[in-house]
Enzyme design. Structure first.
Site, PDB file in Angstrom:
ATOM      1  N   GLY A 155       0.835  -1.198   0.000  1.00  0.00           N
ATOM      2  CA  GLY A 155       0.000   0.000   0.000  1.00  0.00           C
ATOM      3  C   GLY A 155       0.867   1.243   0.000  1.00  0.00           C
ATOM      4  N   SER A 156       0.406   2.243   0.747  1.00  0.00           N
ATOM      5  CA  SER A 156       1.026   3.566   0.632  1.00  0.00           C
ATOM      6  C   SER A 156       2.451   3.641   1.160  1.00  0.00           C
ATOM      7  CB  SER A 156       0.170   4.598   1.378  1.00  0.00           C
ATOM      8  OG  SER A 156      -1.103   4.638   0.780  1.00  0.00           O
ATOM      9  N   VAL A 157       2.900   2.699   1.999  1.00  0.00           N
ATOM     10  CA  VAL A 157       4.292   2.793   2.435  1.00  0.00           C
ATOM     11  C   VAL A 157       5.239   2.631   1.246  1.00  0.00           C
ATOM     12  CG1 VAL A 157       4.010   2.188   4.869  1.00  0.00           C
ATOM     13  CG2 VAL A 157       4.306   0.368   3.172  1.00  0.00           C
TER      14      VAL A 157
END
Lengths: 483, 454
Positions: free
Chosen positions: A216-218
């Site tokens: 995801g966003s990491v």
């Protein structure tokens, strides 16, 4: 008839030569492969002949071999389930894992480094004992990570970015290694079967292995690092600020997690996109930047590498031959991107340590029974994926993300915390995978923490990385900073 | 004698010395010493201390061997001097290994102990062998009853399939049991068959050696030639069907082939016999599930489906693991893990010894067997009487072939069968039969010299 008798003798001689030959083949040529066969328990039996070395955290023995009165003479004891994922288990019947497996020859006293010790033991009659393995784990940090993760499924990794020493590694649910170190087959085998059949896979160390996770966003940290390192982008590069974006070549549209534009205005900067963790600008960035640059950055950080810490880490994956629509999705860590929590900790460590990743290491030193230090891994540079300037820019954005952006729940008073959250989708109706990765203090980092929580932390698609994972990381950071 | 070279002297010594009973006595001292060392090493390795228990496993067989020696001295003074010490060496080594497995069984709290029984069975077998020597001082008496021996062999072979007393173990119907006593009649049958073949072939030697009609330069055997071999082939298949064991069947058929070949000198019998044997085995592996399973386990022992199958390759693979662990010099008696191999005290004692004595020990054990077989063949070679010649050949061959089938099976060279390892494995019938073979060979060797003297 004597001619026939001689011929019969010759025939019998040939038959016996065949027996001599096959015996030689088994006992000389094939010994190694037969000994290594996983169904051959003799190798593990053999290791019970010597007292196996202890595993230590700090100055405390967490795993010991205690003398008992049976044919194996020593019983392996595990003090706490806190360390199960790292220490692993050691069983006569079902094999071994963790440090017990990867450091086996030293623990068993059979490594080549212990050769002279073995010779000495042979000469003066003292029994050889295995070497003790001292782990880099910090008991306070480990305890904090264990407690903070609580009853959730997931993993926490903490490391010192300046040395690569791993300070905490927790994987839940976990197992009780004592159930498998017993000397009776039936209960041991039953416990092992139960763990294997458990759908939650308690024997897997989620921090470094298993099925890996969508980041995801990491993953935006890697895309942003690749973008800035390319020289074509800066933190102020702008993207069209859309509320909805059609993936190239498809009719599918994606949204930001806010279901709106990324803040006010017709344009949004890279900096704001990262701080607010917006998907659309990163999808556009990925398409514009190209998959090769993103993959190159990911591989510099360790994707695709077989890393041994000395536990073997499952290599993280950035997919190949992407279509533009898929490439866009990887911009915010979706599609087939799969990472281990340790890989995300290494990525974060690159940012924390001015662009340099130190090789992660679980072992501080190995001490023989005569107190000789057999092995003492020195801090070692793993790679330098980005410049000091890029690392500083990313640090500033991560500090702002905790300050007022998407990662506010990791904030610690009077400490500059840098962080990035992730809320990865697994399928239309599946619970999210929740992430936080960050470090503190931002100006002179002491600890990098990466947290992953599976199954949306138990609340399906309602949880976010900031809500569930960030507070766990905060607790771990506080424990490290208060040492 | 003064200008005899060393290379000439060695065979002369080998020929001269082993007939001496004094030589035998010296060797028996040595062998008893080896047994004592083996038992002591086992005690030290397993329990870190020695105890007088070992006397129990050492003294009775040693005394029995000395009684046997005394009987030989009294009745067959000129008999071969190597056979008794060699067989006794194997017998005592077997007892030591079985004792070692008993200690492991006791450590893990088990109840299946074999060593004590083996001690008394060995004594019994040696004493019976002494009685055989006393009764059959002139082997030609055996020639008088070939058909009786043949009929007795058939009855013995059929017994395991009989109701009430017949027993099936590990898929093979090789045993009979009355109360607690069990017996493997096939072991005795192999001696009776050798006597029968020797008697029958000596009387039929002429007709069987005749050459049939020739077609295009090839000898075509007549029906008269093929008759006996076909008959016995069918009989062997019958044994296979009844006893469900390929090894026993091949052992008898092999014995028959070699004896008819030796009697007639016609290689044709061996050629066609081997073809029939392989064909029979292949057909059996297709027709009979129990033979087919053994073949599968043999061809791919490490395949998971064979390894985990009931009656599959688990035992074979565990035996191979043990032998591999033994490496060249062995783990040392008492220091390996032979207790991990199922039936290590009987069917797989060869693998157990391979683990603890290593390749060196396996070579030594095989060399001892080969030496016994060679001594037997030497008796056949030197004997003047055709019946005795054939009998000595048959008895030594059946012993050698049995070792080949068993050891080959344990080491994966051949499919595994239900035959026992002569002298080593736990089991009374086999001890009785094999010691009787030694007794007959001793008697034959004694009479061979007498004839030469005449």
């Amino acid at each position: 008839m004597n001619r026939q008798v001689r011929r019969v003798g010759l025939a019998l001689t040939v038959m016996f030569i065949a027996l001599f030959a096959i015996a030689s083949s088994i006992q000389v040529v094939r010994t190694e492969s037969l000994y290594q066969d996983s169904r051959n328990v003799r190798a593990s039996y053999e290791t019970y002949k010597t007292q196996r070395g202890s595993i230590l955290v700090g100055q405390t023995e967490i795993v010991t071999s205690d003398a008992v009165n049976d044919q194996y003479r020593f019983l392996r004891k595990y003090d706490s389930v806190l360390y199960s994922a790292v220490a692993g288990y050691f069983s006569i019947f079902t094999g071994s894992s963790g440090i017990e497996r990867s450091m086996n020859s030293l623990l068993a006293g059979q490594s080549s480094a212990q050769f002279f010790e073995q010779i000495n033991a042979l000469l003066d009659g003292t029994p050889v004992t295995g070497a003790a393995v001292e782990l880099s784990l910090d008991p306070a940090v480990q305890r904090a990570a264990w407690d903070a993760l609580g009853g959730r499924k997931g993993a926490v990794v903490a490391l010192d970015p300046t040395t690569g020493r791993i300070l905490a590694m927790v994987s839940k649910p976990t197992f009780d290694a004592n159930l498998m170190s017993g000397h009776e087959y039936d209960p041991v085998n039953q416990a092992y079967r139960d763990y294997l059949d458990d759908p939650d896979k308690p024997l897997v160390n989620r921090a470094i292995g298993g099925d890996l996770y969508p980041p995801g966003s990491v993953f935006k940290l890697i895309v942003a690092a690749a973008a800035i390192e390319s020289g074509r982008y800066s933190t102020t590069t702008t993207f069209e600020n859309l509320a909805s974006y059609r993936l190239p070549g498809t009719t599918t549209t994606i949204q930001n997690s806010s279901n709106n534009t990324c803040g006010e205005g017709a344009l949004v900067t890279l900096e704001q996109a990262l701080i607010r963790s917006c998907n659309i600008p990163f999808a556009m960035l990925a398409v514009d930047l190209g998959q090769d640059r993103i993959r190159a950055m990911a591989e510099l950080m360790g994707f695709g590498d077989e890393i041994a810490i000395p536990l073997s880490v499952t290599p993280s994956v950035y997919p190949t031959n992407l279509e533009l629509s898929q490439l866009a999705l990887t911009g915010f860590g979706q599609f087939d991107v799969r990472v281990s929590p340790l890989q995300m900790a290494m990525t974060t460590a690159a940012i924390a340590n001015q662009g340099v990743i130190m090789k992660p290491q679980l072992v501080d030193q190995v001490v023989a029974s005569n107190l000789n230090v057999l092995s003492q891994p020195e801090p070692q540079v793993f790679s330098s994926p980005m410049s000091r300037e890029t690392a500083a820019l990313l640090t500033r954005m991560m500090v702002d993300s905790v300050g007022y952006g998407a990662a506010t729940n990791a904030a610690i008073p009077q400490v500059a915390v840098a962080g990035k959250t992730g809320t990865a989708e697994n399928g239309p109706d599946d619970p999210y995978t929740l992430w936080f990765t960050g470090f503190a203090p931002a100006e002179s980092p002491q600890i990098v923490v990466t947290v992953v929580v599976e199954d949306g932390g138990g609340i399906g698609q309602n949880g976010t990385g900031n809500q569930i994972a960030a507070p766990i990381a905060k607790a771990v950071m506080k424990a490290a900073l208060n040492r | 004698m003064s200008n005899v070279s060393l290379t000439q002297a060695i065979p002369m010594l080998l020929k001269a010395v082993p007939r001496s009973r004094n030589f035998e006595a010296v060797l028996l001292f040595w062998v008893a010493g080896i047994h004592a060392f083996a038992l002591a090493q086992i005690q030290l390795a397993v329990s870190q201390r020695m105890s007088w228990d070992m006397l129990y496993y050492w003294a009775p067989p040693t005394i029995s061997a000395w009684i046997f020696h005394y009987v030989l001295r009294k009745y067959v003074l000129n008999a071969d001097g190597l056979l008794l010490p060699l067989a006794f060496l194997l017998n005592g080594l077997g007892i030591a290994m079985i004792y070692r497995l008993d200690l492991a069984e006791i450590t893990r709290g088990g109840q299946d102990l074999f060593a004590e029984r083996q001690v008394w069975l060995s004594c019994f077998a040696m004493l019976i062998a002494a009685v055989v020597v006393r009764l059959v001082r002139n082997p030609l008496v055996l020639r008088r009853f070939p058909y009786l021996a043949g009929a007795a062999a058939v009855v013995l072979l059929l017994l395991p399939a009989a109701p009430v007393i017949g027993r099936t173990f590990n898929g093979a119907t090789l045993w009979i049991a009355i109360g607690d006593l069990s017996f493997q009649p096939g072991e005795i049958a192999k001696i009776l068959l050798a006597i029968f073949f020797a008697g029958y072939l000596v009387s039929r030697k002429g007709p069987l050696s005749e050459i049939g009609s020739r077609v295009l330069g090839m000898k075509i055997p007549s029906a008269k030639d093929l008759g006996p071999i076909l008959l016995f082939w069918v009989a062997s298949i019958a044994v296979l069907v009844i006893q469900r064991d390929l090894g026993t069947s091949i052992l008898y058929f092999g014995l028959f082939l070699v004896m008819i070949y030796t009697a007639t000198g016609r290689g044709f019998y061996v050629g066609i016999g081997l073809v029939m044997m392989v064909t029979g085995a292949l057909v059996a592996s297709r027709l009979f599930g129990y033979v087919g399973a053994r073949f599968d386990a043999w061809l791919a022992p490490f395949a998971t489906e064979n390894y985990t199958a009931q009656g599959g390759s688990y035992q074979l693979v565990q035996g191979l693991f043990g032998m591999a662990h033994g490496d060249v010099i062995g783990a040392g008696l008492g220091s390996g893990f032979p207790q991990l191999i199922p039936l290590a005290e009987s069917d797989f004692i060869f693998a157990a010894l391979g683990e603890e004595l290593g390749l060196a020990g396996i070579f030594a054990i095989l060399a001892i067997y080969l030496l016994i077989v060679y001594r037997g063949l030497r008796i056949a070679n030197t004997h003047q009487d055709d019946f005795s010649k054939l009998l000595a050949l048959g008895l030594s061959f059946v012993l050698g072939l049995q070792v080949f089938i068993v050891a080959g099976g344990v080491m994966g060279l051949l499919p595994l069968t239900g035959l026992t390892t002569p002298f080593l494995a736990a089991g009374g019938s086999a001890l009785l039969a094999n010691w009787s073979i030694i007794a007959l060979l001793l008697v034959l060797s004694d009479s061979s010299l007498k004839r030469v003297k005449e």
